[in-house]
Design a protein around this motif. Structure first.
Motif, PDB file in Angstrom:
ATOM      1  N   LEU A   3       0.822  -1.208   0.000  1.00 40.09           N
ATOM      2  CA  LEU A   3       0.000   0.000   0.000  1.00 40.09           C
ATOM      3  C   LEU A   3       0.859   1.263   0.000  1.00 40.09           C
ATOM      4  CD1 LEU A   3      -2.770  -0.947   2.606  1.00 40.09           C
ATOM      5  CD2 LEU A   3      -3.116  -0.544   0.160  1.00 40.09           C
ATOM      6  N   ALA A   4       1.990   1.196   0.678  1.00 44.17           N
ATOM      7  CA  ALA A   4       2.840   2.373   0.839  1.00 44.17           C
ATOM      8  C   ALA A   4       3.524   2.795  -0.450  1.00 44.17           C
ATOM      9  CB  ALA A   4       3.891   2.103   1.916  1.00 44.17           C
ATOM     10  N   GLN A   5       3.517   1.950  -1.461  1.00 46.03           N
ATOM     11  CA  GLN A   5       4.194   2.287  -2.710  1.00 46.03           C
ATOM     12  C   GLN A   5       3.554   3.486  -3.404  1.00 46.03           C
ATOM     13  OE1 GLN A   5       4.414  -1.254  -5.107  1.00 46.03           O
ATOM     14  NE2 GLN A   5       5.653  -2.379  -3.616  1.00 46.03           N
ATOM     15  N   SER A   6       2.280   3.711  -3.161  1.00 46.69           N
ATOM     16  CA  SER A   6       1.600   4.838  -3.808  1.00 46.69           C
ATOM     17  C   SER A   6       0.848   5.721  -2.816  1.00 46.69           C
ATOM     18  CB  SER A   6       0.613   4.324  -4.861  1.00 46.69           C
ATOM     19  OG  SER A   6      -0.338   3.446  -4.278  1.00 46.69           O
ATOM     20  N   ASN A   7       1.099   5.541  -1.511  1.00 46.72           N
ATOM     21  CA  ASN A   7       0.398   6.320  -0.492  1.00 46.72           C
ATOM     22  C   ASN A   7       1.349   6.743   0.620  1.00 46.72           C
ATOM     23  OD1 ASN A   7      -2.592   5.968  -1.274  1.00 46.72           O
ATOM     24  ND2 ASN A   7      -1.854   3.857  -1.217  1.00 46.72           N
ATOM     25  N   ASP A   8       1.000   7.861   1.266  1.00 47.28           N
ATOM     26  CA  ASP A   8       1.677   8.272   2.492  1.00 47.28           C
ATOM     27  C   ASP A   8       0.962   7.534   3.611  1.00 47.28           C
ATOM     28  OD1 ASP A   8       3.053   9.517   4.489  1.00 47.28           O
ATOM     29  OD2 ASP A   8       2.034  11.438   4.299  1.00 47.28           O
ATOM     30  N   LEU A   9       1.592   6.520   4.146  1.00 51.63           N
ATOM     31  CA  LEU A   9       0.879   5.536   4.950  1.00 51.63           C
ATOM     32  C   LEU A   9       1.345   5.483   6.401  1.00 51.63           C
ATOM     33  CD1 LEU A   9      -1.063   2.983   4.978  1.00 51.63           C
ATOM     34  CD2 LEU A   9       0.992   1.649   4.511  1.00 51.63           C
ATOM     35  N   VAL A  10       0.384   5.525   7.323  1.00 49.36           N
ATOM     36  CA  VAL A  10       0.607   5.135   8.713  1.00 49.36           C
ATOM     37  C   VAL A  10      -0.512   4.165   9.056  1.00 49.36           C
ATOM     38  CG1 VAL A  10       0.725   5.840  11.116  1.00 49.36           C
ATOM     39  CG2 VAL A  10       1.664   7.340   9.356  1.00 49.36           C
ATOM     40  N   SER A  11      -0.155   2.929   9.364  1.00 49.28           N
ATOM     41  CA  SER A  11      -1.153   1.904   9.663  1.00 49.28           C
ATOM     42  C   SER A  11      -1.115   1.546  11.136  1.00 49.28           C
ATOM     43  CB  SER A  11      -0.896   0.635   8.835  1.00 49.28           C
ATOM     44  OG  SER A  11      -1.028   0.911   7.459  1.00 49.28           O
ATOM     45  N   SER A  12      -2.284   1.338  11.715  1.00 47.64           N
ATOM     46  CA  SER A  12      -2.369   0.982  13.128  1.00 47.64           C
ATOM     47  C   SER A  12      -3.167  -0.293  13.290  1.00 47.64           C
ATOM     48  CB  SER A  12      -3.038   2.107  13.922  1.00 47.64           C
ATOM     49  OG  SER A  12      -2.260   3.271  13.873  1.00 47.64           O
ATOM     50  N   LEU A  13      -2.696  -1.128  14.185  1.00 50.51           N
ATOM     51  CA  LEU A  13      -3.273  -2.449  14.358  1.00 50.51           C
ATOM     52  C   LEU A  13      -3.342  -2.774  15.843  1.00 50.51           C
ATOM     53  CD1 LEU A  13      -4.052  -5.239  13.007  1.00 50.51           C
ATOM     54  CD2 LEU A  13      -1.630  -5.805  13.179  1.00 50.51           C
ATOM     55  N   THR A  14      -4.517  -3.207  16.300  1.00 48.92           N
ATOM     56  CA  THR A  14      -4.659  -3.703  17.663  1.00 48.92           C
ATOM     57  C   THR A  14      -5.082  -5.158  17.589  1.00 48.92           C
ATOM     58  OG1 THR A  14      -5.295  -1.545  18.552  1.00 48.92           O
ATOM     59  CG2 THR A  14      -5.869  -3.478  19.856  1.00 48.92           C
ATOM     60  N   LEU A  15      -4.251  -6.030  18.132  1.00 47.11           N
ATOM     61  CA  LEU A  15      -4.539  -7.458  18.087  1.00 47.11           C
ATOM     62  C   LEU A  15      -4.947  -7.956  19.466  1.00 47.11           C
ATOM     63  CD1 LEU A  15      -1.709  -9.047  15.896  1.00 47.11           C
ATOM     64  CD2 LEU A  15      -4.095  -8.747  15.306  1.00 47.11           C
ATOM     65  N   THR A  16      -6.080  -8.649  19.513  1.00 48.36           N
ATOM     66  CA  THR A  16      -6.590  -9.217  20.751  1.00 48.36           C
ATOM     67  C   THR A  16      -6.901 -10.685  20.542  1.00 48.36           C
ATOM     68  OG1 THR A  16      -7.599  -7.093  21.322  1.00 48.36           O
ATOM     69  CG2 THR A  16      -8.355  -9.026  22.537  1.00 48.36           C
ATOM     70  N   ASP A  17      -6.310 -11.548  21.323  1.00 45.32           N
ATOM     71  CA  ASP A  17      -6.576 -12.972  21.257  1.00 45.32           C
ATOM     72  C   ASP A  17      -7.759 -13.286  22.164  1.00 45.32           C
ATOM     73  OD1 ASP A  17      -6.582 -15.707  21.255  1.00 45.32           O
ATOM     74  OD2 ASP A  17      -4.708 -15.936  22.375  1.00 45.32           O
ATOM     75  N   LYS A  18      -8.907 -13.667  21.582  1.00 43.90           N
ATOM     76  CA  LYS A  18     -10.104 -13.893  22.394  1.00 43.90           C
ATOM     77  C   LYS A  18      -9.962 -15.097  23.321  1.00 43.90           C
ATOM     78  CE  LYS A  18     -12.823 -16.582  19.024  1.00 43.90           C
ATOM     79  NZ  LYS A  18     -14.076 -16.566  18.217  1.00 43.90           N
ATOM     80  N   ASN A  19      -8.986 -15.975  23.028  1.00 45.62           N
ATOM     81  CA  ASN A  19      -8.730 -17.106  23.916  1.00 45.62           C
ATOM     82  C   ASN A  19      -7.740 -16.761  25.025  1.00 45.62           C
ATOM     83  OD1 ASN A  19     -10.404 -18.893  22.457  1.00 45.62           O
ATOM     84  ND2 ASN A  19      -8.771 -19.248  20.968  1.00 45.62           N
ATOM     85  N   ASN A  20      -7.212 -15.536  24.986  1.00 45.08           N
ATOM     86  CA  ASN A  20      -6.319 -15.043  26.037  1.00 45.08           C
ATOM     87  C   ASN A  20      -5.033 -15.865  26.155  1.00 45.08           C
ATOM     88  OD1 ASN A  20      -5.710 -13.126  28.037  1.00 45.08           O
ATOM     89  ND2 ASN A  20      -6.396 -14.495  29.679  1.00 45.08           N
ATOM     90  N   LEU A  21      -4.595 -16.445  25.054  1.00 46.21           N
ATOM     91  CA  LEU A  21      -3.368 -17.241  25.072  1.00 46.21           C
ATOM     92  C   LEU A  21      -2.124 -16.390  24.862  1.00 46.21           C
ATOM     93  CD1 LEU A  21      -4.623 -20.321  23.029  1.00 46.21           C
ATOM     94  CD2 LEU A  21      -4.146 -20.248  25.482  1.00 46.21           C
ATOM     95  N   ILE A  22      -2.288 -15.232  24.239  1.00 46.19           N
ATOM     96  CA  ILE A  22      -1.191 -14.282  24.113  1.00 46.19           C
ATOM     97  C   ILE A  22      -1.702 -12.906  24.520  1.00 46.19           C
ATOM     98  CG2 ILE A  22       0.001 -15.580  22.322  1.00 46.19           C
ATOM     99  CD1 ILE A  22      -1.064 -13.607  20.286  1.00 46.19           C
TER     100      ILE A  22
END
Length: 256
Positions: free
Chosen positions: A48-67
């Motif tokens: 995506l960054a090849q043609s855009n000024d990009l800042v990506s944000s990600l929040t990961l939640t494990d619903k099984n609470n293993l990590i």
């Protein structure tokens, strides 16, 4: 707010693992699955960054609470380094200070649950110590895609709780965990002392506390990484978030 225009992508993902039931999946398997997902995500961001000024944000939640969950910000511009606030709800202002390094660094990481929250196996969700976390998974994944990575982990300390005069009188205590202090670490400390007029001390050469020797990144020990454990006094943390010029100088020294 970011000081520049960007394409901002916010993605909330719940990891389900490979098995049908939570009891069939252990933390190691969930961790491996997370690294695979993060590798795919990073490849997409780079595309995506090849043609855009990009800042990506990600929040990961494990619903099984293993990590343990975590927050990730990534942008392809900047140095191949990671700014990391593992104790955002405990070490006041460290989130804002680490986030300010995004732009200088390609990656910003932070916790999303308090460090004293219990994990599925009864341990604490302390990203500085717990092995199976989203942030550790991202660090390993990112490191596998770049030539070399610097990791700047920002902490806060209370001078009143320190045991030695050297620690109590410090603005900054900087170390590389269980490894001996490198020339680069000493250059950073010298910059903080000479340019910002701070009292910066290097562990274990100048101070015997807060060396980060039990930090989980010592165990991960990526061959192409250099880990900087940076402890900041409350007074300095407050000054950094209130004084933009000081913050700018601080960033320059940290990411030399």
């Amino acid at each position: 707010m970011m000081p520049y225009k960007s394409l901002f992508a916010f993605i909330l993902v719940s990891l389900t693992g490979q098995a049908t039931h939570a009891q069939q999946v252990n933390s190691n398997e969930a961790y491996t699955a997370t690294k695979n997902q993060l590798a795919q995500w990073l490849h997409v961001q780079k595309s995506l960054a090849q043609s855009n000024d990009l800042v990506s944000s990600l929040t990961l939640t494990d619903k099984n609470n293993l990590i343990v969950a975590g927050e990730i910000h990534y942008q392809p511009s900047g140095k191949q380094c990671i700014a990391y606030a593992p104790h955002r709800f405990y070490d006041k202002h460290t989130y804002a200070i680490a986030l300010a390094l995004l732009g200088d660094c390609q990656v910003f990481l932070a916790n999303t649950v308090h460090r004293h929250t219990s994990t599925h196996d009864g341990q604490k969700s302390d990203l500085g110590k717990y092995r199976y976390s989203v942030t550790n998974a991202f660090i390993e994944t990112y490191a596998s895609m770049v030539e070399r990575v610097m990791i700047y982990q920002i902490h806060g300390f209370d001078a009143k709780k320190r045991h030695t005069q050297q620690a109590r009188s410090s603005d900054v205590i900087i170390s590389q965990g269980s490894k001996p202090a490198t020339a680069q670490l000493q250059r950073i400390s010298q910059c903080l002392t000479q340019k910002l007029k701070l009292t910066s001390r290097v562990y274990p050469l100048e101070v015997t506390e807060l060396g980060g020797t039990k930090n989980i990144l010592n165990q991960i020990a990526l061959k192409n990484s250099e880990f900087f454990h940076i402890e900041l006094s409350y007074t300095l943390r407050t000054q950094l978030v209130q004084q933009p010029n000081l913050m700018s100088q601080f960033k320059t020294c940290i990411t030399l």
